[in-house]
Design a protein around this motif. Structure first.
Motif, short mmCIF file in Angstrom:
data_model
loop_
_atom_site.label_atom_id
_atom_site.label_comp_id
_atom_site.label_asym_id
_atom_site.label_seq_id
_atom_site.Cartn_x
_atom_site.Cartn_y
_atom_site.Cartn_z
N MET A 60 -15.02 0.94 -6.81
CA MET A 60 -13.83 1.72 -6.44
C MET A 60 -12.98 0.93 -5.45
O MET A 60 -11.76 0.88 -5.56
N PHE A 61 -13.63 0.32 -4.49
CA PHE A 61 -12.95 -0.47 -3.46
C PHE A 61 -12.26 -1.67 -4.09
O PHE A 61 -11.07 -1.89 -3.89
N THR A 62 -13.03 -2.46 -4.85
CA THR A 62 -12.47 -3.70 -5.40
C THR A 62 -11.36 -3.44 -6.41
O THR A 62 -10.35 -4.13 -6.41
N ARG A 63 -11.54 -2.43 -7.27
CA ARG A 63 -10.51 -2.14 -8.27
C ARG A 63 -9.20 -1.71 -7.61
O ARG A 63 -8.13 -2.18 -7.97
N GLN A 64 -9.30 -0.84 -6.61
CA GLN A 64 -8.09 -0.37 -5.93
C GLN A 64 -7.42 -1.52 -5.17
O GLN A 64 -6.20 -1.65 -5.16
N LEU A 65 -8.22 -2.37 -4.55
CA LEU A 65 -7.68 -3.51 -3.81
C LEU A 65 -6.99 -4.49 -4.76
O LEU A 65 -5.88 -4.97 -4.47
N GLU A 66 -7.61 -4.80 -5.89
CA GLU A 66 -7.00 -5.71 -6.86
C GLU A 66 -5.67 -5.16 -7.38
O GLU A 66 -4.69 -5.89 -7.48
N GLU A 67 -5.64 -3.88 -7.72
CA GLU A 67 -4.40 -3.29 -8.22
C GLU A 67 -3.30 -3.33 -7.16
O GLU A 67 -2.14 -3.58 -7.47
N ASN A 68 -3.68 -3.14 -5.91
CA ASN A 68 -2.72 -3.22 -4.82
C ASN A 68 -2.18 -4.65 -4.68
O ASN A 68 -0.97 -4.86 -4.51
#
Length: 102
Positions: A60-68
């Motif tokens: 959840m953390f990495t996916r949201q960070l990458e999209e940002n």
């Protein structure tokens, strides 16, 4: 305080992966209801957003960070990244300090 800019220059750089992203401040990840429900996160109330916590899946953390990061890239460069170039940005994650805001 007012500041005056004396000079602006554009530098052409050629960066080669892997890249290292180091922050001087904590990364706070806000996750929408649709996203956190996909990860089966149970909340006491149906919040519109939750903030990532260590008990939540790291994906959840990495996916949201990458999209940002992709959206910031597109905003800064005025163009989207080609989908074939959009590989996982975060391949290794190391927490050096962790702050837990309560």
């Amino acid at each position: 305080m007012q500041l005056m800019i004396d000079d602006v220059r554009i530098f052409e750089t050629k960066l080669k992966p892997p890249f290292t992203l180091i922050t001087g401040t904590p990364i706070i990840i806000r996750i929408s209801r649709e996203r956190y429900q996909k990860f089966d996160i149970e909340t006491r109330y149906p919040y519109a957003y939750v903030f990532w916590r260590k008990e939540y899946p790291l994906e959840m953390f990495t996916r949201q960070l990458e999209e940002n990061l992709w959206s910031k890239y597109a905003e800064f460069n005025g163009r989207e990244i080609a989908s074939e170039d959009e590989l996982p940005l975060i391949q290794k994650l190391t927490f050096k300090n962790r702050f837990l805001l309560v």
